[in-house]
Design a protein around this motif. Structure first.
Motif, PDB file in Angstrom:
ATOM      1  N   VAL A  70     -12.609   3.527  -8.310  1.00 12.43           N
ATOM      2  CA  VAL A  70     -12.338   3.669  -7.183  1.00 12.43           C
ATOM      3  C   VAL A  70     -12.949   2.486  -6.283  1.00 12.43           C
ATOM      4  CG1 VAL A  70     -12.513   4.694  -4.904  1.00 12.43           C
ATOM      5  CG2 VAL A  70     -11.782   6.006  -6.915  1.00 12.43           C
ATOM      6  N   GLY A 106       0.863  -1.150   0.026  1.00  7.37           N
ATOM      7  CA  GLY A 106      -0.150  -0.078  -0.045  1.00  7.37           C
ATOM      8  C   GLY A 106       0.942   1.269  -0.106  1.00  7.37           C
ATOM      9  N   LYS A 133      -1.133   3.429 -14.547  1.00  8.10           N
ATOM     10  CA  LYS A 133      -1.376   2.113 -13.900  1.00  8.10           C
ATOM     11  C   LYS A 133      -1.550   1.044 -14.947  1.00  8.10           C
ATOM     12  CE  LYS A 133      -4.170   4.451 -10.345  1.00  8.10           C
ATOM     13  NZ  LYS A 133      -5.401   4.318  -9.655  1.00  8.10           N
ATOM     14  N   ASP A 181     -11.265  -1.077  -7.501  1.00 12.79           N
ATOM     15  CA  ASP A 181      -9.867  -1.025  -7.745  1.00 12.79           C
ATOM     16  C   ASP A 181      -9.189  -0.617  -6.444  1.00 12.79           C
ATOM     17  OD1 ASP A 181      -7.905  -1.475  -9.949  1.00 12.79           O
ATOM     18  OD2 ASP A 181      -7.233   0.458  -9.491  1.00 12.79           O
ATOM     19  N   LYS A 182      -9.800   0.008  -5.306  1.00 12.25           N
ATOM     20  CA  LYS A 182      -8.882   0.399  -4.302  1.00 12.25           C
ATOM     21  C   LYS A 182      -9.599  -0.085  -2.938  1.00 12.25           C
ATOM     22  CE  LYS A 182      -7.337   4.587  -6.276  1.00 12.25           C
ATOM     23  NZ  LYS A 182      -7.018   5.968  -5.743  1.00 12.25           N
ATOM     24  N   GLU A 183      -8.672  -0.310  -2.056  1.00  9.70           N
ATOM     25  CA  GLU A 183      -9.182  -0.735  -0.562  1.00  9.70           C
ATOM     26  C   GLU A 183      -8.034   0.385   0.326  1.00  9.70           C
ATOM     27  OE1 GLU A 183      -8.483  -4.347   2.435  1.00  9.70           O
ATOM     28  OE2 GLU A 183      -8.752  -4.741   0.183  1.00  9.70           O
ATOM     29  N   ASN A 184      -8.983   0.808   1.269  1.00  3.31           N
ATOM     30  CA  ASN A 184      -8.607   1.884   2.057  1.00  3.31           C
ATOM     31  C   ASN A 184      -7.918   1.165   3.216  1.00  3.31           C
ATOM     32  OD1 ASN A 184      -9.215   4.159   0.844  1.00  3.31           O
ATOM     33  ND2 ASN A 184     -10.981   4.404   1.644  1.00  3.31           N
TER      34      ASN A 184
END
Length: 147
Positions: free
Chosen positions: A138, A115, A131, A141-144
């Motif tokens: 978002v 990360g 990319k 494609d993303k994980e906080n």
């Protein structure tokens, strides 16, 4: 095989503490770039980058890239700092903090796994981001990280 000669580049490789052979990121800082291609990524990574200083007289022959089926299981990205500076924090594959570094004009960071966070340090900072695609947005494609 591409013709590759050394250029004056400082490379900071960031590896996982959990799996020391796992590459998280590479930061490339150039003092001088060779007139020949300098590969910035290990050949097995999905996202490939290179650097080259090109003189006025150089011509790249007309060409196209042929369609090859590639399958990826990860999104990788790179940042090239055009103007200004940013602070980047890198996180390991288990989301634990690894290190923090500042990127300045001309620096190129390539993020392979793990990360990251980014803090802009100067007004009007401009950076380019690339990319692996396709990019599905978002939510897909993303994980906080909970850091």
């Amino acid at each position: 095989m591409p013709r590759t000669l050394r250029c004056s580049v400082q490379r900071m490789k960031v590896h996982s503490k959990i799996e020391p052979d796992t590459l998280i990121a590479i930061v490339n800082r150039f003092d001088d770039i060779s007139e020949y291609r300098t590969d910035l990524s290990p050949p097995e990574e999905f996202l490939q980058g290179c650097a080259r200083k090109i003189s006025k007289s150089v011509q790249v022959p007309a060409h196209k890239h042929i369609g090859i089926v590639r399958e990826t299981t990860i999104t990788q990205e790179s940042w090239i700092i055009h103007k200004g500076s940013v602070r980047v924090a890198y996180y390991d594959i288990d989301d634990s903090f690894l290190l923090e570094t500042d990127l300045h004009e001309g620096d190129c960071a390539i993020l392979y796994r793990g990360g990251h966070s980014l803090e802009v340090l100067e007004d009007n900072t401009i950076f380019y981001e690339f990319k692996t695609g396709p990019y599905f947005g978002v939510d897909a494609d993303k994980e906080n990280l909970n850091v």
